[in-house]
Write a protein that holds these residues in place. Structure first.
Motif, PDB file in Angstrom:
ATOM      1  N   PRO A 206       8.631  -6.937 -10.086  1.00 14.06           N
ATOM      2  CA  PRO A 206       8.513  -6.304  -8.773  1.00 14.06           C
ATOM      3  C   PRO A 206       7.141  -6.556  -8.150  1.00 14.06           C
ATOM      4  N   GLU A 207       7.145  -6.813  -6.846  1.00 13.63           N
ATOM      5  CA  GLU A 207       5.906  -7.043  -6.098  1.00 13.63           C
ATOM      6  C   GLU A 207       5.789  -6.007  -4.983  1.00 13.63           C
ATOM      7  N   GLN A 208       4.600  -5.467  -4.830  1.00  6.09           N
ATOM      8  CA  GLN A 208       4.344  -4.479  -3.785  1.00  6.09           C
ATOM      9  C   GLN A 208       3.413  -5.065  -2.734  1.00  6.09           C
ATOM     10  N   LEU A 209       3.728  -4.767  -1.475  1.00  7.89           N
ATOM     11  CA  LEU A 209       2.857  -5.135  -0.359  1.00  7.89           C
ATOM     12  C   LEU A 209       2.627  -3.890   0.489  1.00  7.89           C
ATOM     13  N   LEU A 210       1.362  -3.561   0.734  1.00  4.82           N
ATOM     14  CA  LEU A 210       1.012  -2.424   1.573  1.00  4.82           C
ATOM     15  C   LEU A 210       0.593  -2.948   2.940  1.00  4.82           C
ATOM     16  N   LEU A 211       1.231  -2.456   3.988  1.00  2.00           N
ATOM     17  CA  LEU A 211       0.972  -2.950   5.334  1.00  2.00           C
ATOM     18  C   LEU A 211      -0.490  -2.790   5.721  1.00  2.00           C
ATOM     19  N   ASP A 212      -1.093  -1.656   5.404  1.00  2.00           N
ATOM     20  CA  ASP A 212      -2.498  -1.434   5.749  1.00  2.00           C
ATOM     21  C   ASP A 212      -3.401  -2.482   5.108  1.00  2.00           C
ATOM     22  N   GLN A 213      -3.123  -2.826   3.867  1.00  2.00           N
ATOM     23  CA  GLN A 213      -3.933  -3.835   3.179  1.00  2.00           C
ATOM     24  C   GLN A 213      -3.755  -5.209   3.812  1.00  2.00           C
ATOM     25  N   VAL A 214      -2.520  -5.537   4.163  1.00  2.00           N
ATOM     26  CA  VAL A 214      -2.250  -6.830   4.791  1.00  2.00           C
ATOM     27  C   VAL A 214      -2.979  -6.936   6.125  1.00  2.00           C
ATOM     28  N   LEU A 215      -2.835  -5.913   6.970  1.00  2.00           N
ATOM     29  CA  LEU A 215      -3.473  -5.950   8.287  1.00  2.00           C
ATOM     30  C   LEU A 215      -4.990  -5.924   8.171  1.00  2.00           C
ATOM     31  N   GLY A 216      -5.501  -5.104   7.239  1.00  2.00           N
ATOM     32  CA  GLY A 216      -6.949  -5.042   7.051  1.00  2.00           C
ATOM     33  C   GLY A 216      -7.508  -6.355   6.547  1.00  2.00           C
ATOM     34  N   GLY A 217      -6.819  -6.962   5.591  1.00  2.00           N
ATOM     35  CA  GLY A 217      -7.285  -8.234   5.043  1.00  2.00           C
ATOM     36  C   GLY A 217      -7.258  -9.352   6.060  1.00  2.00           C
ATOM     37  N   LEU A 218      -6.235  -9.373   6.905  1.00  2.00           N
ATOM     38  CA  LEU A 218      -6.122 -10.413   7.929  1.00  2.00           C
ATOM     39  C   LEU A 218      -6.931 -10.073   9.184  1.00  2.00           C
ATOM     40  N   GLU A 219      -7.433  -8.845   9.238  1.00  2.00           N
ATOM     41  CA  GLU A 219      -8.163  -8.356  10.417  1.00  2.00           C
ATOM     42  C   GLU A 219      -7.288  -8.466  11.663  1.00  2.00           C
TER      43      GLU A 219
END
Length: 334
Positions: A206-219
């Protein structure tokens, strides 16, 4: 198929052990059913069928893989697609052609005795039809497993349920759930624990993706991410020729989205598509109810109607907690 965001979000994936995944999972039902139909087959790609020739691969998957989730303290809630939005018609037409071509290739490979090719083409020819949908809902009801009918896209519905806190996470193999605002996306939850890649069998976790982390990382904001996806191409538009994920992000950050999206061959209004991702039609009146399996009904559906082994079905029901006081089911909502 979804949008090709993999290169952008690879750094934000977190592989999780099963003991960290307890909670309520809003599962994209069509996505899961395709996985069952594609993966649960004979060596030559022939799906499981009953004596009348009706496909039963999906029923096997719903019983045994759902039981696997319940044993891991995960409450599954299957979310079914409704009517597709008008701007998805071209993608659906393309998929029908791909399935038809794959079916022809599968039949040819079977005649030639090419088992490996037969299985590959058979998986690509999988189709969720009215019988599969109706029988899936009937079995889930008998099993006491909650399901929700979305007005349109199941991923949008799952994302809404996760965003308002009614479920712990949205589950899908596609990344569109992030575009719809799912705060937490889980992949590989309903797939088999192994997958064949380039002729080799590899373990799948299983893989987890957190939207806040994705948006923060990509700025980026969610609107920015949607804009980048539209430049790449989604199920609703063809994207801009020659623009890949990294270029799309660069163009959005440079403020060139409006300028470049006009080069897309798709006629859909980009502003309408952005609004659709932000405010899709969803069902807000639903119930995630605790129910026990109706053993007699499950046996009737699987054993009497479709020829399943009663011994195997009984084993699956026990894993769901249909005996000994419903201990497993009670733990879902405690």
């Amino acid at each position: 198929m979804g949008v090709a965001l993999r290169p952008l979000i690879a750094d934000y994936k977190e592989v999780l052990p099963w003991d960290r995944l307890g909670g309520i999972a809003a599962i994209d039902a069509f996505n899961a059913l395709y996985q069952f139909l594609s993966g649960i087959r004979q060596p030559d790609g022939t799906p499981l069928m009953d004596e009348e020739g009706r496909i039963t691969s999906h029923l096997s998957g719903l019983l045994f893989r759902t039981a696997n989730l319940v044993e891991k303290n995960i409450t599954p809630v299957y979310v079914f697609d409704g009517k597709p939005p008008k701007f998805k018609e071209a993608t659906l037409a393309e998929r029908r052609v791909i399935r038809e071509n794959a079916k022809e290739s599968w039949e040819r490979a079977v005649k030639e005795g090419d088992e490996e090719s037969a299985r590959k083409y058979a998986m690509a020819s999988s189709k969720v039809d009215a019988f599969i949908l109706e029988s899936s809902k009937e079995l889930l009801t008998a099993l006491g497993i909650p399901w929700v009918q979305a007005p349109e896209e199941g991923e949008a519905q799952s994302a809404y349920m996760a965003a308002v806190g009614d479920v712990t996470y949205a589950v899908s193999q596609d990344y569109d759930s992030l575009l719809f605002g799912a705060p937490k996306l889980l992949r590989n939850l309903t797939v088999s624990g192994k997958r064949r890649v380039n002729g080799k069998v590899v373990a799948v976790y299983p893989e987890q993706l957190l939207l806040d982390q994705v948006l923060g990382g990509l700025e980026m904001t969610q609107v920015d991410l949607i804009a980048a996806a539209l430049l790449i191409g989604t199920d609703y538009n063809s994207g801009v020729k020659g623009v890949g994920p990294k270029t799309a992000v660069k163009l959005v950050k440079e403020g060139k989205f409006a300028e470049r999206i006009g080069e897309s061959e798709n006629a859909a209004d980009p502003e309408e598509l952005i609004r659709y991702f932000l405010e899709p039609p969803v069902e807000k009146q639903y119930t995630i109810a605790k129910k026990a399996p109706v053993r007699e009904k499950v046996v009737e559906i699987l054993c009497e109607q479709h020829g399943f082994s009663e011994e195997r079905v009984s084993a699956g029901l026990e894993r769901l907690g249909s005996s000994k006081g419903q201990a497993t089911l009670d733990s879902w909502f405690s």
